[in-house]
Design a protein around this motif. Structure first.
Motif, short mmCIF file in Angstrom:
data_model
loop_
_atom_site.label_atom_id
_atom_site.label_comp_id
_atom_site.label_asym_id
_atom_site.label_seq_id
_atom_site.Cartn_x
_atom_site.Cartn_y
_atom_site.Cartn_z
N GLN A 74 0.86 -1.18 0.00
CA GLN A 74 0.00 0.00 0.00
C GLN A 74 0.89 1.23 0.00
OE1 GLN A 74 -0.46 2.36 2.72
NE2 GLN A 74 -2.00 3.51 1.57
N GLY A 75 0.55 2.21 -0.84
CA GLY A 75 1.35 3.42 -0.92
C GLY A 75 1.44 3.93 -2.34
N ARG A 112 12.47 -5.77 4.17
CA ARG A 112 12.96 -4.77 5.12
C ARG A 112 14.32 -4.22 4.68
NH1 ARG A 112 14.99 -6.10 11.25
NH2 ARG A 112 15.05 -3.99 12.06
N ARG A 125 7.87 5.08 -0.61
CA ARG A 125 6.63 5.38 0.11
C ARG A 125 5.68 4.19 -0.02
NH1 ARG A 125 5.27 10.81 -2.93
NH2 ARG A 125 6.10 9.48 -4.61
N SER A 127 4.04 0.67 2.28
CA SER A 127 3.83 -0.12 3.50
C SER A 127 3.45 -1.54 3.08
CB SER A 127 2.73 0.49 4.37
OG SER A 127 3.05 1.83 4.70
N TRP A 144 4.39 -7.19 9.63
CA TRP A 144 4.01 -5.80 9.37
C TRP A 144 5.26 -4.98 9.14
CZ3 TRP A 144 5.55 -1.47 12.04
CH2 TRP A 144 4.84 -0.29 11.83
N LEU A 145 5.32 -4.23 8.02
CA LEU A 145 6.45 -3.34 7.71
C LEU A 145 5.92 -1.99 7.29
CD1 LEU A 145 7.25 -6.41 6.34
CD2 LEU A 145 9.42 -5.22 6.14
N ASP A 146 6.60 -0.92 7.71
CA ASP A 146 6.21 0.41 7.31
C ASP A 146 7.24 1.01 6.37
OD1 ASP A 146 8.33 1.04 8.92
OD2 ASP A 146 7.20 2.19 10.39
N SER A 147 7.09 2.29 6.03
CA SER A 147 7.91 2.92 5.00
C SER A 147 9.33 3.26 5.46
CB SER A 147 7.23 4.20 4.50
OG SER A 147 7.01 5.10 5.58
N ALA A 157 -3.21 -6.31 11.52
CA ALA A 157 -2.57 -5.05 11.14
C ALA A 157 -3.38 -4.40 10.03
CB ALA A 157 -1.14 -5.30 10.66
N HIS A 159 -2.89 -0.89 7.00
CA HIS A 159 -2.19 0.25 6.41
C HIS A 159 -3.20 1.06 5.60
CE1 HIS A 159 1.86 -0.76 7.58
NE2 HIS A 159 1.79 -1.95 7.02
N PHE A 163 -6.77 3.27 8.67
CA PHE A 163 -6.24 2.20 9.51
C PHE A 163 -6.68 2.34 10.97
CE2 PHE A 163 -3.24 5.43 10.66
CZ PHE A 163 -2.74 5.05 11.90
#
Length: 265
Positions: A74-75, A112, A125, A127, A144-147, A157, A159, A163
């Motif tokens: 997502q992004g 990651r 950018r 997720s 779960w990984l973010d930007s 979780a 995104h 959310f």
């Protein structure tokens, strides 16, 4: 003349900022993941948008890597496509060399590392949620990984702009007979004891310092059908709360027998 020029430039910048904010508000996308006792399920919008214009309404943002791994992104559209291409290439190379696909834990570490690599150059950018089946423990898992490259193993979780509403609903459903809202979640003390979040030198197959997800909470006692029902409830809540158009959702899951397409939400 100079004052008129500066006024025109200021007005142009204000219009550009307002337009960008409206486009970001209208262009909604959502990614949700849930772990049950026998499956890890991911749901994502299937709308491909660019600058507020819908390019495609049937685009799949959830890719299958191997027989027991699903990657949802997502992004930014270009960043999402770039990351998925990198993961697919690495998994294909591993399959050709060793005759088997990468497990979900290795794909999460690789994802990651890619995000951390571009963090200080050209930040992606994007997720990510990675659902897989852990053969060592014979149970589903959700990464779960973010930007910025932070990674965590979680029971559920989300995104996207909606959310907060989705996590609130999932947290309520995860409570079991009035127990604390932290059932099935890692506490702040446990998270603080994990050390550095970002490390762009993690080997692909190395053990990470992530603590194993606690197998407690109401969600982790449900079956596949119950998990899909929870996801559909989250989708209904997001549609009621959002301003933009979310469209339809793809729902996919990973069980001990492999990946499954669970239809549209």
């Amino acid at each position: 003349e100079i004052s008129k020029f500066l006024s025109a430039m200021l007005l142009f910048m204000i219009k550009a900022l307002v337009t960008a904010s409206l486009i970001e508000l209208i262009s909604s996308s959502l990614l949700i993941g849930v772990v049950t006792k026998d499956a890890a399920i991911i749901s994502s919008t299937n709308v491909f948008e660019k600058n507020g214009v819908t390019m495609r309404g049937d685009y799949d943002w959830i890719r299958q890597l191997g027989e027991e791994c699903l990657v949802g992104v997502q992004g930014d559209s270009s960043d999402c496509d770039f990351l998925l291409t990198q993961l697919e290439s690495s998994n294909g190379e591993h399959l050709l060399r060793y005759g088997r696909s990468l497990p979900s834990k290795s794909i999460a570490n690789l994802c990651r590392r890619i995000i951390a690599k571009y963090l200080r150059v050209n930040q992606l950018r994007v997720s990510v949620l990675i659902a897989g089946w852990n053969r060592d423990e014979n149970c589903p898992s959700l990464h779960w990984l973010d930007s910025i490259g932070a990674m965590q193993v979680v029971p559920f979780a989300a995104h996207g702009q909606e959310f907060s509403f989705v996590l609130g609903l999932l947290d309520r459903k995860n409570r079991n007979d009035g127990h604390a809202a932290t059932d099935g979640l890692l506490s702040a003390t446990e998270i603080a004891g994990k050390g550095d979040v970002i490390n762009d030198c993690i080997p692909m197959q190395s053990e990470t310092s992530l603590q194993k997800t606690k197998r407690t909470g109401a969600l982790l006692q449900m079956d596949l059908i119950g998990g899909v029902s929870v996801l559909r409830s989250c989708i209904d809540v997001a549609r009621k709360r959002t301003v933009g158009r979310l469209g339809s959702f793809n729902i996919k899951g990973v069980t001990a027998s492999g990946c499954k397409d669970l239809g549209l939400g």
